[in-house]
Design a protein around this motif. Structure first.
Motif, PDB file in Angstrom:
ATOM      1  N   HIS A 146       0.817  -1.225   0.000  1.00 25.55           N
ATOM      2  CA  HIS A 146       0.000   0.000   0.000  1.00 25.55           C
ATOM      3  C   HIS A 146       0.848   1.271   0.000  1.00 25.55           C
ATOM      4  O   HIS A 146       1.756   1.413   0.824  1.00 25.55           O
ATOM      5  N   THR A 147       0.521   2.192  -0.883  1.00 30.97           N
ATOM      6  CA  THR A 147       1.347   3.406  -1.013  1.00 30.97           C
ATOM      7  C   THR A 147       1.223   4.323   0.205  1.00 30.97           C
ATOM      8  O   THR A 147       2.178   5.013   0.562  1.00 30.97           O
ATOM      9  N   ASP A 148       0.047   4.313   0.859  1.00 33.94           N
ATOM     10  CA  ASP A 148      -0.116   5.151   2.055  1.00 33.94           C
ATOM     11  C   ASP A 148       0.883   4.702   3.130  1.00 33.94           C
ATOM     12  O   ASP A 148       1.663   5.510   3.670  1.00 33.94           O
ATOM     13  N   ARG A 149       0.923   3.388   3.392  1.00 30.19           N
ATOM     14  CA  ARG A 149       1.813   2.849   4.422  1.00 30.19           C
ATOM     15  C   ARG A 149       3.286   3.124   4.084  1.00 30.19           C
ATOM     16  O   ARG A 149       4.056   3.590   4.923  1.00 30.19           O
ATOM     17  N   PHE A 150       3.652   2.865   2.833  1.00 31.44           N
ATOM     18  CA  PHE A 150       5.036   3.086   2.389  1.00 31.44           C
ATOM     19  C   PHE A 150       5.437   4.554   2.601  1.00 31.44           C
ATOM     20  O   PHE A 150       6.507   4.860   3.145  1.00 31.44           O
ATOM     21  N   SER A 151       4.544   5.459   2.209  1.00 27.59           N
ATOM     22  CA  SER A 151       4.878   6.887   2.296  1.00 27.59           C
ATOM     23  C   SER A 151       5.082   7.327   3.740  1.00 27.59           C
ATOM     24  O   SER A 151       5.964   8.147   4.026  1.00 27.59           O
ATOM     25  N   GLN A 152       4.311   6.749   4.657  1.00 28.09           N
ATOM     26  CA  GLN A 152       4.418   7.182   6.058  1.00 28.09           C
ATOM     27  C   GLN A 152       5.722   6.711   6.698  1.00 28.09           C
ATOM     28  O   GLN A 152       6.259   7.378   7.582  1.00 28.09           O
ATOM     29  N   VAL A 153       6.247   5.573   6.242  1.00 32.91           N
ATOM     30  CA  VAL A 153       7.558   5.119   6.737  1.00 32.91           C
ATOM     31  C   VAL A 153       8.622   6.132   6.315  1.00 32.91           C
ATOM     32  O   VAL A 153       9.452   6.566   7.125  1.00 32.91           O
ATOM     33  N   ILE A 154       8.580   6.542   5.045  1.00 37.02           N
ATOM     34  CA  ILE A 154       9.598   7.474   4.549  1.00 37.02           C
ATOM     35  C   ILE A 154       9.484   8.827   5.252  1.00 37.02           C
ATOM     36  O   ILE A 154      10.478   9.378   5.735  1.00 37.02           O
ATOM     37  N   LEU A 155       8.276   9.354   5.316  1.00 46.06           N
ATOM     38  CA  LEU A 155       8.092  10.721   5.836  1.00 46.06           C
ATOM     39  C   LEU A 155       8.369  10.819   7.335  1.00 46.06           C
ATOM     40  O   LEU A 155       8.899  11.833   7.796  1.00 46.06           O
ATOM     41  N   ASN A 156       8.012   9.762   8.095  1.00 46.37           N
ATOM     42  CA  ASN A 156       8.083   9.872   9.560  1.00 46.37           C
ATOM     43  C   ASN A 156       9.195   9.056  10.191  1.00 46.37           C
ATOM     44  O   ASN A 156       9.456   9.172  11.379  1.00 46.37           O
ATOM     45  N   PRO A 161       9.238  -3.160  15.133  1.00 48.37           N
ATOM     46  CA  PRO A 161       9.667  -4.073  14.076  1.00 48.37           C
ATOM     47  C   PRO A 161       9.280  -3.630  12.650  1.00 48.37           C
ATOM     48  O   PRO A 161       8.411  -2.798  12.483  1.00 48.37           O
ATOM     49  N   THR A 162       9.966  -4.234  11.689  1.00 47.68           N
ATOM     50  CA  THR A 162       9.724  -3.923  10.288  1.00 47.68           C
ATOM     51  C   THR A 162       8.677  -4.874   9.717  1.00 47.68           C
ATOM     52  O   THR A 162       8.075  -5.638  10.459  1.00 47.68           O
ATOM     53  N   SER A 163       8.519  -4.842   8.411  1.00 49.10           N
ATOM     54  CA  SER A 163       7.474  -5.657   7.769  1.00 49.10           C
ATOM     55  C   SER A 163       7.707  -7.149   7.966  1.00 49.10           C
ATOM     56  O   SER A 163       6.764  -7.938   7.902  1.00 49.10           O
ATOM     57  N   THR A 164       8.948  -7.535   8.207  1.00 49.41           N
ATOM     58  CA  THR A 164       9.226  -8.963   8.414  1.00 49.41           C
ATOM     59  C   THR A 164       9.115  -9.349   9.880  1.00 49.41           C
ATOM     60  O   THR A 164       9.335 -10.511  10.227  1.00 49.41           O
ATOM     61  N   GLY A 165       8.819  -8.368  10.740  1.00 51.11           N
ATOM     62  CA  GLY A 165       8.736  -8.653  12.167  1.00 51.11           C
ATOM     63  C   GLY A 165      10.065  -8.477  12.872  1.00 51.11           C
ATOM     64  O   GLY A 165      10.160  -8.537  14.085  1.00 51.11           O
ATOM     65  N   LYS A 166      11.105  -8.223  12.096  1.00 49.69           N
ATOM     66  CA  LYS A 166      12.442  -8.095  12.665  1.00 49.69           C
ATOM     67  C   LYS A 166      12.732  -6.638  13.042  1.00 49.69           C
ATOM     68  O   LYS A 166      12.251  -5.712  12.395  1.00 49.69           O
ATOM     69  N   VAL A 226       6.776   6.271  12.919  1.00 49.75           N
ATOM     70  CA  VAL A 226       5.614   5.376  12.918  1.00 49.75           C
ATOM     71  C   VAL A 226       6.041   4.005  13.438  1.00 49.75           C
ATOM     72  O   VAL A 226       7.224   3.669  13.424  1.00 49.75           O
ATOM     73  N   THR A 227       5.057   3.252  13.889  1.00 50.62           N
ATOM     74  CA  THR A 227       5.310   1.886  14.362  1.00 50.62           C
ATOM     75  C   THR A 227       4.457   0.933  13.525  1.00 50.62           C
ATOM     76  O   THR A 227       3.543   1.368  12.816  1.00 50.62           O
ATOM     77  N   ALA A 228       4.753  -0.352  13.667  1.00 47.62           N
ATOM     78  CA  ALA A 228       3.978  -1.357  12.935  1.00 47.62           C
ATOM     79  C   ALA A 228       2.501  -1.238  13.287  1.00 47.62           C
ATOM     80  O   ALA A 228       1.634  -1.366  12.414  1.00 47.62           O
ATOM     81  N   LYS A 232      -0.889  -0.082  10.662  1.00 42.95           N
ATOM     82  CA  LYS A 232      -2.095  -0.874  10.357  1.00 42.95           C
ATOM     83  C   LYS A 232      -3.224   0.046   9.889  1.00 42.95           C
ATOM     84  O   LYS A 232      -4.081  -0.363   9.094  1.00 42.95           O
ATOM     85  N   GLY A 233      -3.197   1.280  10.372  1.00 43.18           N
ATOM     86  CA  GLY A 233      -4.222   2.239   9.946  1.00 43.18           C
ATOM     87  C   GLY A 233      -3.936   2.827   8.566  1.00 43.18           C
ATOM     88  O   GLY A 233      -4.693   3.679   8.090  1.00 43.18           O
TER      89      GLY A 233
END
Ligand code: HEC
Length: 260
Positions: A146-156, A161-166, A226-228, A232-233
């Protein structure tokens, strides 16, 4: 001549009187005389300024007379081809200076240099991270999803943990949004989604990226990464019209090239 006709001793020149020549010459009167212009000699006198002025007037009048005579010197019409129009430089198509290119290619190319400047140091030139401190962006669910989720990682930035749980290294990615324009964010996101083996094939438009910046500004705590949980939102795509990745655009202005 009688003895009496001799001048008295006081009238006679005193032959023993000594005169200092240097001091005599340094008196004011002789110094001023020394500063006077010397006579340069016949035919070597400086030319009078009046003569220069006269020459200037004659040249101006002479030039205008010559210029006005048709077909003569300085005649503009005689030396320029009538109706001359300068030809176009090779490669210039109407108003578009560079040949148009597919928007996906243009964005990926621009995104590459922004990635090199902003992300390379941690995620690596090949996007693979280092496995210990920085996660790979290749096949990363949050980069290609999802582009919304991706963008929020970059901006904030991201607190693992990351997408892999690590969780990686110190576990925090610093926010990258400061000073990043919507256009730049669109370039970077499009680049990562379509490079290093990622092949989503979509274009994140500046309109979508602006929506991402607006969403980030409305977070309750904009300073925190942001956190995992928070992400989710954001499991949705950014609003905005999608663009056909093959749309031809001017590679300089990024505007769609005029249809022929
Ligand atoms: C100072 C180092 C650093 C920089 C610079 C950096 N990141 Fe990160 N990034 C990290 C770290 C560390 C993590 C993992 C955070 C964690 O584990 O808590 C991460 C995680 C991510 C993730 C999540 C990946 C996943 O699948 O979970 C994405 C996406 C990402 N970064 C994109 C970027 C982009 C795009 C840029 C450049 C605009 C960038 N990062 C710049 C250090 C950095």
């Amino acid at each position: 001549m009688s003895q009496d006709s001799y001048p008295t001793p006081t009238d006679r020149p005193d032959l023993d009187d000594v005169m200092n020549v240097t001091s005599a010459h340094s008196s004011n009167a002789t110094a001023a005389a020394a500063r006077e212009f010397r006579n340069p000699g016949v035919d070597k006198e400086p030319l009078s300024i009046a003569a220069f002025a006269l020459c200037a007037v004659m040249l101006i009048i002479g030039g205008s007379v010559l210029g006005k005579t048709s077909g003569a010197l300085f005649d503009y019409d005689a030396s320029i081809k009538p109706n001359y129009v300068r030809g176009k430089a090779p490669g210039v198509v109407d108003d578009v200076v560079m040949p148009p290119k597919a928007i996906l290619d243009v964005y990926v190319k621009k995104g590459q240099s922004l990635y090199s400047a902003k992300c390379n140091g941690c995620h690596g030139a090949d996007g693979k991270g280092d496995g210990a401190n920085y996660p790979s962006l290749v096949g990363s669910a949050w980069s290609t999803g999802h582009t919304d989720r991706f963008s929020q990682v970059i901006l904030n930035g991201l607190q693992g943990p990351t997408s892999t749980g690590k969780v990686y290294g110190a576990g925090v990615m610093p926010a990258q949004g400061a000073g990043m324009s919507a256009q730049d964010l669109a370039f970077i996101m499009t680049f990562i989604r379509n490079s290093f083996g990622n092949s989503v094939g979509d274009v994140v438009t500046p309109e979508m990226a602006q929506a991402a910046i607006d969403i980030a500004a409305k977070r309750p705590n904009p300073a925190a990464p942001v956190t995992a949980d928070e992400l989710k939102g954001h499991e949705k795509d950014l609003p905005g019209d999608k663009m056909d990745p093959t749309t031809l655009v001017d590679p300089i202005t990024f505007k769609p090239a005029a249809a022929k």
